[in-house]
Design an enzyme around this catalytic site. Structure first.
Site, PDB file in Angstrom:
ATOM      1  N   HIS A 168      35.536  30.457  44.068  1.00 50.75           N
ATOM      2  CA  HIS A 168      34.839  31.097  42.943  1.00 50.75           C
ATOM      3  C   HIS A 168      33.926  30.106  42.215  1.00 50.75           C
ATOM      4  CE1 HIS A 168      37.036  34.707  43.600  1.00 50.75           C
ATOM      5  NE2 HIS A 168      38.144  34.347  43.013  1.00 50.75           N
TER       6      HIS A 168
ATOM      7  N   LEU B 133      31.786  35.601  50.886  1.00 47.64           N
ATOM      8  CA  LEU B 133      31.436  36.015  49.530  1.00 47.64           C
ATOM      9  C   LEU B 133      32.572  36.857  48.967  1.00 47.64           C
ATOM     10  CD1 LEU B 133      27.696  37.125  49.956  1.00 47.64           C
ATOM     11  CD2 LEU B 133      28.547  34.968  49.030  1.00 47.64           C
ATOM     12  N   ASP B 134      32.730  36.814  47.635  1.00 48.91           N
ATOM     13  CA  ASP B 134      33.744  37.638  46.976  1.00 48.91           C
ATOM     14  C   ASP B 134      33.419  39.116  47.160  1.00 48.91           C
ATOM     15  OD1 ASP B 134      34.941  35.318  46.084  1.00 48.91           O
ATOM     16  OD2 ASP B 134      33.956  35.375  44.124  1.00 48.91           O
ATOM     17  N   ALA B 135      34.412  39.965  46.928  1.00 51.53           N
ATOM     18  CA  ALA B 135      34.237  41.404  47.122  1.00 51.53           C
ATOM     19  C   ALA B 135      33.108  41.969  46.263  1.00 51.53           C
ATOM     20  CB  ALA B 135      35.542  42.132  46.816  1.00 51.53           C
TER      21      ALA B 135
ATOM     22  N   THR C  56      30.481  40.306  45.154  1.00 53.82           N
ATOM     23  CA  THR C  56      29.229  39.576  45.358  1.00 53.82           C
ATOM     24  C   THR C  56      28.446  40.202  46.504  1.00 53.82           C
ATOM     25  OG1 THR C  56      30.241  37.523  44.580  1.00 53.82           O
ATOM     26  CG2 THR C  56      28.205  37.328  45.824  1.00 53.82           C
TER      27      THR C  56
END
Length: 250
Positions: A204, A100-102, A104
Site C-alpha cells: 500500500h 494493484l489493490d482491488a 486501484t
C-alpha cells in the site's frame, strides 16, 4: 527455469503427469535422465521426453487496463480475478507483474515469463511506475521535496526511495456552511490530482506515503510502467509489441 515448469510449457501434460514422468526418468537433460522436478534448466540445454526434443511455447506479454473491484490474482477472492476478462489458452500459466489493490485501476502487465517480470518488480532495476492520484485535499507546500528525499512509513525501518511528485490541478470552491449562519459562506478545499512516480512496490505504498504527510488517497490509477503508457480502454487488454517487451530488458 525448473524442469517441471519447462516440461509443462513444452507439452499438454498436467502438473501431476509431469511430476510422474520426471520422477520415472522419462525426461533427459543433455542426454542424462533427471528425476528432480526442481532441477534448473537453461536455454542451451537439450531436453527430451521419451526421446522427443521439447520446445517450449513462446512467452506471452500482455497489457491490461484494470477496473476497480477486481483483484490481481489467478483465482477469485472477495472480488473477481482480472484474468476472468482475458480469454486466451493456457491462462493458468500467466501471472501478474506488479499487483494493484482491488480499488486501484490502470496499467497491469501480465506474462508467463518469470525472468521478465522479476526485472520489472525488483527495486534495484529502477523501473518507474507512475500513478494518477486523487487526494482528499491539496498538498502541503513541502510534500514534493519530502517525497524527493524519501519519507519514513509507519512500521518501516528505512525511508522510501526518492519519488517524483507533480501537481496537476488545485480546485477551490465556496459553499455554504450548514452549521453556521453565514451569508457569504466559507472556503472549502476540493480534491487535488497529482502524478506520483516511484520505483518500489511496498505494501500500500502510495496510500501510506500520502497518509504520512497528512493527506488521504481517494482514488488511484496507474498510468505508466517504465516507458510503457496505458493506451487501451478500461477492462480491455492487448499483447505487447516486441519493442515494448524489449524496453524492460537491460
Amino acid at each position: 527455469m525448473r524442469l517441471d515448469k519447462f516440461v509443462m510449457r513444452s507439452t499438454r501434460l498436467t502438473k501431476q503427469q509431469v511430476t510422474t514422468c520426471i520422477e520415472s526418468g522419462e525426461v533427459t537433460v543433455n542426454q542424462q535422465a533427471i528425476t528432480d522436478v526442481r532441477y534448473q534448466v537453461h536455454e542451451n540445454n537439450l531436453i527430451d521426453y521419451l526421446g522427443e526434443q521439447l520446445i517450449p511455447r513462446a512467452f506471452r506479454y500482455l497489457m491490461f487496463n484494470k477496473p476497480a473491484n477486481t483483484i490481481c490474482s489467478n483465482v477469485d477472492g472477495d472480488y473477481p480475478s482480472i484474468l476472468n476478462q482475458i480469454n486466451i489458452e493456457d491462462k493458468q500459466e500467466l501471472h501478474i507483474a506488479g499487483r494493484l489493490d482491488a480499488d486501484t485501476t490502470g496499467l497491469v502487465l501480465i506474462t508467463d515469463d518469470g525472468r521478465w517480470s522479476f526485472n520489472i518488480m525488483r527495486p534495484e532495476q529502477n523501473c518507474e511506475k507512475t500513478y494518477r492520484v486523487t487526494l482528499s485535499k491539496p498538498l502541503a507546500n513541502d510534500v514534493v521535496e519530502r517525497f524527493e528525499q524519501g519519507v519514513l512509513l509507519s512500521g518501516e525501518a528505512k525511508p522510501t526511495l526518492p519519488a517524483k511528485l507533480k501537481k496537476i490541478s488545485v480546485e477551490q470552491a465556496f459553499a455554504p456552511d450548514p452549521s453556521q449562519n453565514q451569508q457569504d459562506g466559507y472556503k472549502t478545499q476540493m480534491p487535488q490530482q497529482v502524478l506520483l512516480t516511484i520505483t518500489e512496490g511496498r505494501y500500500h505504498q502510495v496510500k501510506r506515503m500520502f497518509f504520512s504527510v497528512g493527506n488521504r488517497v481517494n482514488a488511484l490509477h496507474r498510468e505508466q510502467i517504465g516507458l510503457l503508457k496505458l493506451d487501451i480502454p478500461l477492462g480491455h487488454w492487448r499483447y505487447l509489441t516486441q519493442c515494448e517487451v524489449n524496453s524492460f530488458i537491460n
